[in-house]
Write a protein that holds these residues in place. Structure first.
Motif, PDB file in Angstrom:
ATOM      1  N   ARG A  76       0.904  -1.958 -12.144  1.00 45.31           N
ATOM      2  CA  ARG A  76       0.370  -0.419 -11.888  1.00 45.31           C
ATOM      3  C   ARG A  76      -1.460  -0.534 -11.362  1.00 45.31           C
ATOM      4  NH1 ARG A  76       2.187   4.568 -14.233  1.00 45.31           N
ATOM      5  NH2 ARG A  76       4.627   3.985 -14.445  1.00 45.31           N
TER       6      ARG A  76
ATOM      7  N   LEU B  61      -1.380  -2.566  -8.133  1.00 44.79           N
ATOM      8  CA  LEU B  61      -1.475  -1.457  -6.967  1.00 44.79           C
ATOM      9  C   LEU B  61      -2.923  -0.658  -7.090  1.00 44.79           C
ATOM     10  CD1 LEU B  61       1.675   0.257  -8.001  1.00 44.79           C
ATOM     11  CD2 LEU B  61       1.292  -1.038  -5.788  1.00 44.79           C
TER      12      LEU B  61
ATOM     13  N   ILE C  28      -5.596  -0.519  -4.085  1.00 42.52           N
ATOM     14  CA  ILE C  28      -6.092   0.548  -3.338  1.00 42.52           C
ATOM     15  C   ILE C  28      -7.942   0.613  -3.313  1.00 42.52           C
ATOM     16  CG2 ILE C  28      -6.206   3.125  -3.147  1.00 42.52           C
ATOM     17  CD1 ILE C  28      -3.037   2.815  -4.247  1.00 42.52           C
TER      18      ILE C  28
ATOM     19  N   ARG D 163      -2.577   3.601   0.262  1.00 42.24           N
ATOM     20  CA  ARG D 163      -1.613   3.504  -0.496  1.00 42.24           C
ATOM     21  C   ARG D 163      -0.316   2.594   0.129  1.00 42.24           C
ATOM     22  NH1 ARG D 163      -3.760   9.272  -2.560  1.00 42.24           N
ATOM     23  NH2 ARG D 163      -4.734   8.876  -0.637  1.00 42.24           N
TER      24      ARG D 163
ATOM     25  N   VAL E 236      -0.238  -0.537  -0.043  1.00 40.41           N
ATOM     26  CA  VAL E 236      -0.413  -1.831  -0.922  1.00 40.41           C
ATOM     27  C   VAL E 236       0.649  -1.010  -1.615  1.00 40.41           C
ATOM     28  CG1 VAL E 236      -0.955  -1.458  -3.437  1.00 40.41           C
ATOM     29  CG2 VAL E 236      -2.722  -0.731  -1.442  1.00 40.41           C
ATOM     30  N   ALA E 237       1.883  -0.290  -1.253  1.00 40.43           N
ATOM     31  CA  ALA E 237       3.456  -0.266  -2.085  1.00 40.43           C
ATOM     32  C   ALA E 237       4.231  -1.473  -0.914  1.00 40.43           C
ATOM     33  CB  ALA E 237       3.323   0.655  -1.683  1.00 40.43           C
TER      34      ALA E 237
ATOM     35  N   ALA F 254       3.293   4.450  -5.183  1.00 38.87           N
ATOM     36  CA  ALA F 254       1.136   4.066  -5.572  1.00 38.87           C
ATOM     37  C   ALA F 254       0.680   5.291  -4.954  1.00 38.87           C
ATOM     38  CB  ALA F 254       1.341   3.417  -3.875  1.00 38.87           C
TER      39      ALA F 254
ATOM     40  N   GLN G  17      -2.354   6.177  -8.498  1.00 35.92           N
ATOM     41  CA  GLN G  17      -3.382   6.003  -8.241  1.00 35.92           C
ATOM     42  C   GLN G  17      -3.093   7.556  -8.383  1.00 35.92           C
ATOM     43  OE1 GLN G  17      -5.620   4.562  -7.184  1.00 35.92           O
ATOM     44  NE2 GLN G  17      -7.526   5.537  -6.926  1.00 35.92           N
TER      45      GLN G  17
END
Length: 75
Positions: free
Chosen positions: A10, A13, A17, A23, A26-27, A37, A41
Motif C-alpha cells: 500500500r 502504491l 502515485i 494509478r 503503478v497498479a 490503487a 490512494q
C-alpha cells in the motif's frame, strides 16, 4: 474476493502515485488491480494513512462466546 494487500505494498502504491505515475501504471507495476490503487490512494488522501479499514461484523475471538452460548442453553 481478492487477497488482502500488505501495508508495505500500500505504501509503495502511494509513493509511486506521489512520484507522478498514473494509478494504472503503478497498479500494473505492482501487479494489483487498478481499483486497488485507486482505493488505496483515496484512503490515503482522506485519512493520511495506508492502513486497512477495520473488518466489520467479526466477533473478536472468544470474548463474546458466553454471550452467544448462554441464550441457547435451557438449564
Amino acid at each position: 474476493m481478492g487477497k488482502a494487500v500488505s501495508q508495505d505494498l500500500r505504501l509503495r502504491l502511494v509513493r509511486g502515485i506521489a512520484e507522478g505515475k498514473s494509478r494504472r501504471a503503478v497498479a500494473a507495476q505492482f501487479e494489483v488491480a487498478p481499483s486497488t490503487a485507486v482505493r488505496v490512494q483515496a484512503r490515503y488522501a482522506a485519512t493520511g494513512s495506508v492502513e486497512r479499514r477495520p473488518v466489520r461484523g467479526v466477533l473478536p475471538g472468544l470474548a463474546n462466546s458466553a454471550r452467544i452460548v448462554r441464550p441457547l442453553s435451557t438449564k
